[in-house]
Design an enzyme around this catalytic site. Structure first.
Site, PDB file in Angstrom:
ATOM      1  N   LYS A   1      -2.902  17.231  -7.709  1.00 33.30           N
ATOM      2  CA  LYS A   1      -3.036  15.815  -8.079  1.00 33.30           C
ATOM      3  C   LYS A   1      -4.275  15.622  -8.931  1.00 33.30           C
ATOM      4  O   LYS A   1      -4.227  14.966  -9.979  1.00 33.30           O
ATOM      5  CB  LYS A   1      -3.121  14.938  -6.822  1.00 33.30           C
ATOM      6  CG  LYS A   1      -1.779  14.710  -6.157  1.00 33.30           C
ATOM      7  CD  LYS A   1      -1.916  14.071  -4.781  1.00 33.30           C
ATOM      8  CE  LYS A   1      -0.567  14.124  -4.079  1.00 33.30           C
ATOM      9  NZ  LYS A   1      -0.639  13.793  -2.661  1.00 33.30           N
TER      10      LYS A   1
ATOM     11  N   GLN B   1      -4.152  11.616   1.799  1.00 33.86           N
ATOM     12  CA  GLN B   1      -3.111  12.630   2.005  1.00 33.86           C
ATOM     13  C   GLN B   1      -2.676  12.657   3.472  1.00 33.86           C
ATOM     14  O   GLN B   1      -3.505  12.651   4.388  1.00 33.86           O
ATOM     15  CB  GLN B   1      -3.653  14.010   1.574  1.00 33.86           C
ATOM     16  CG  GLN B   1      -2.644  15.130   1.634  1.00 33.86           C
ATOM     17  CD  GLN B   1      -1.522  14.994   0.599  1.00 33.86           C
ATOM     18  OE1 GLN B   1      -1.715  14.409  -0.459  1.00 33.86           O
ATOM     19  NE2 GLN B   1      -0.372  15.527   0.915  1.00 33.86           N
TER      20      GLN B   1
ATOM     21  N   ASP C   1       0.406   5.063  -3.344  1.00 31.15           N
ATOM     22  CA  ASP C   1       1.463   5.721  -2.576  1.00 31.15           C
ATOM     23  C   ASP C   1       2.559   4.726  -2.185  1.00 31.15           C
ATOM     24  O   ASP C   1       3.652   5.140  -1.789  1.00 31.15           O
ATOM     25  CB  ASP C   1       0.871   6.289  -1.267  1.00 31.15           C
ATOM     26  CG  ASP C   1       0.739   7.798  -1.280  1.00 31.15           C
ATOM     27  OD1 ASP C   1       1.508   8.461  -1.992  1.00 31.15           O
ATOM     28  OD2 ASP C   1      -0.140   8.305  -0.555  1.00 31.15           O
TER      29      ASP C   1
HETATM   30  N1  GUN Z   1       2.147  14.113   2.261  1.00 29.15           N
HETATM   31  C1  GUN Z   1       3.358  14.527   1.857  1.00 29.15           C
HETATM   32  N2  GUN Z   1       3.823  13.736   0.870  1.00 29.15           N
HETATM   33  C2  GUN Z   1       2.879  12.805   0.654  1.00 29.15           C
HETATM   34  C3  GUN Z   1       2.783  11.715  -0.255  1.00 29.15           C
HETATM   35  O1  GUN Z   1       3.664  11.431  -1.063  1.00 29.15           O
HETATM   36  N3  GUN Z   1       1.639  10.975  -0.162  1.00 29.15           N
HETATM   37  C4  GUN Z   1       0.670  11.255   0.730  1.00 29.15           C
HETATM   38  N4  GUN Z   1      -0.404  10.474   0.744  1.00 29.15           N
HETATM   39  N5  GUN Z   1       0.713  12.256   1.582  1.00 29.15           N
HETATM   40  C5  GUN Z   1       1.825  13.027   1.541  1.00 29.15           C
END
Ligand code: GUN
Length: 292
Positions: A53, A97, A120
């Site tokens: 990311k 996350q 998100d």
């Molecule tokens: N963990 C797995 N997929 C995601 C996601 O799309 N966003 C976040 N914040 N954590 C994750």
């Protein structure tokens, strides 16, 4: 044999358009969108995601901040960081996350993020806006999945869509997006009776259960479009391997089109996150969101 849907190529194209939009925002408005990503603990898969990311955020010309906190971080420490980022005007997007360590209540953390910075789309306000058809920040994997389905099928109007999985991250929001596209949507899950029979009705299958290779070719209606959201690490022939929720070998013989794992939905998620960050930045500054 099914057409293989190239999510990697689609995501590259989307990132290039996002990069152009960022240049225009900088030149015309002096705005550089910024994304803060918070990782708590040492989960190896999460570390890889977070590093990717940050790398891709910088590649499209945006500001990136990474916060890596120890697994022993308390809920109040994490909430304090989120509140600090909420107040920081250079930070337009905040991503915490998941999964979080046991001592931290995820819902509380997600609902502390300013909904305007919730790239998100997991805040209850954004989930509520999505389900009531109001403008919102929408979860990234669902958006990426629907983009790929529309790219191969064109309009989704009137299609039978079966979503396998009912998570807040994928299953529920992707079902909402498919409803907005005028699909007839079924959400199936681990307690669904005759899952193969339900899946066989579908023109469009979205598999998001997190079970390696669960969906078999003979569950599919011939010609169906299969979007495989699963990313499962398995051992085969003594080697580690990434597989989806669909048994690719049998599904590709029956489906009309299918996303591979890796290289399907996965690359779309980060591209959609960057897209959401640009959008959030523009909305916070009262600038029209550019076409991307
Ligand atoms: N963990 C797995 N997929 C995601 C996601 O799309 N966003 C976040 N914040 N954590 C994750």
């Amino acid at each position: 044999m099914a057409k293989i849907i190239d999510g990697k190529a689609y995501a590259e194209g989307l990132r290039a358009r996002i990069g152009k939009a960022v240049k225009t925002l900088q030149a015309e408005h002096g705005l550089t969108p910024g994304l803060a990503v918070v990782l708590v603990g040492e989960d190896p898969a999460s570390k890889v995601y977070v590093a990717n990311k940050a790398k891709q955020t910088v590649e499209v010309g945006m500001n990136s901040w990474e916060y890596k906190l120890p697994a022993t971080t308390s809920e109040s420490e994490l909430l304090a960081l989120v509140e600090k980022l909420n107040k920081d005007p250079a930070v337009h997007g905040i991503l915490v996350q998941l999964p979080l360590p046991k001592q931290i209540e995820s819902a509380k953390v997600l609902n502390t993020i300013d909904p305007a910075k919730d790239v998100d789309g997991f805040h209850v306000v954004n989930a509520g806006r999505l389900s009531t058809g109001q403008d919102s920040l929408v979860p990234c994997t669902p958006v990426g999945s629907v983009m790929l389905a529309k790219d191969v099928l064109g309009k989704l109007d009137g299609l039978e869509a079966v979503v396998i999985g009912r998570s807040n991250i994928v299953g529920k929001p992707v079902a909402q997006l498919l409803l907005q596209e005028n699909c007839t949507v079924t959400i199936a899950h681990s307690r669904t009776r005759d899952l193969p029979g339900v899946v066989r009705r579908a023109d469009l299958v979205i598999a998001a259960v997190g079970r390696p290779e669960m969906v078999k070719g003979d569950w599919l209606k011939p010609g169906a479009c299969v979007i495989d959201v699963g990313i499962n690490r398995i051992e085969r022939d003594g080697k580690g391997k990434l597989v989806g929720d669909c048994d690719f070998a049998s599904c590709e013989k029956v489906a009309g089109s299918i996303t591979p794992v890796p290289g399907g939905v996965g690359p779309m998620t980060i591209a959609c996150l960057l897209h959401n960050t640009v959008r959030a930045a523009c909305q916070q500054k009262g600038i029209p969101v550019p076409q991307m």
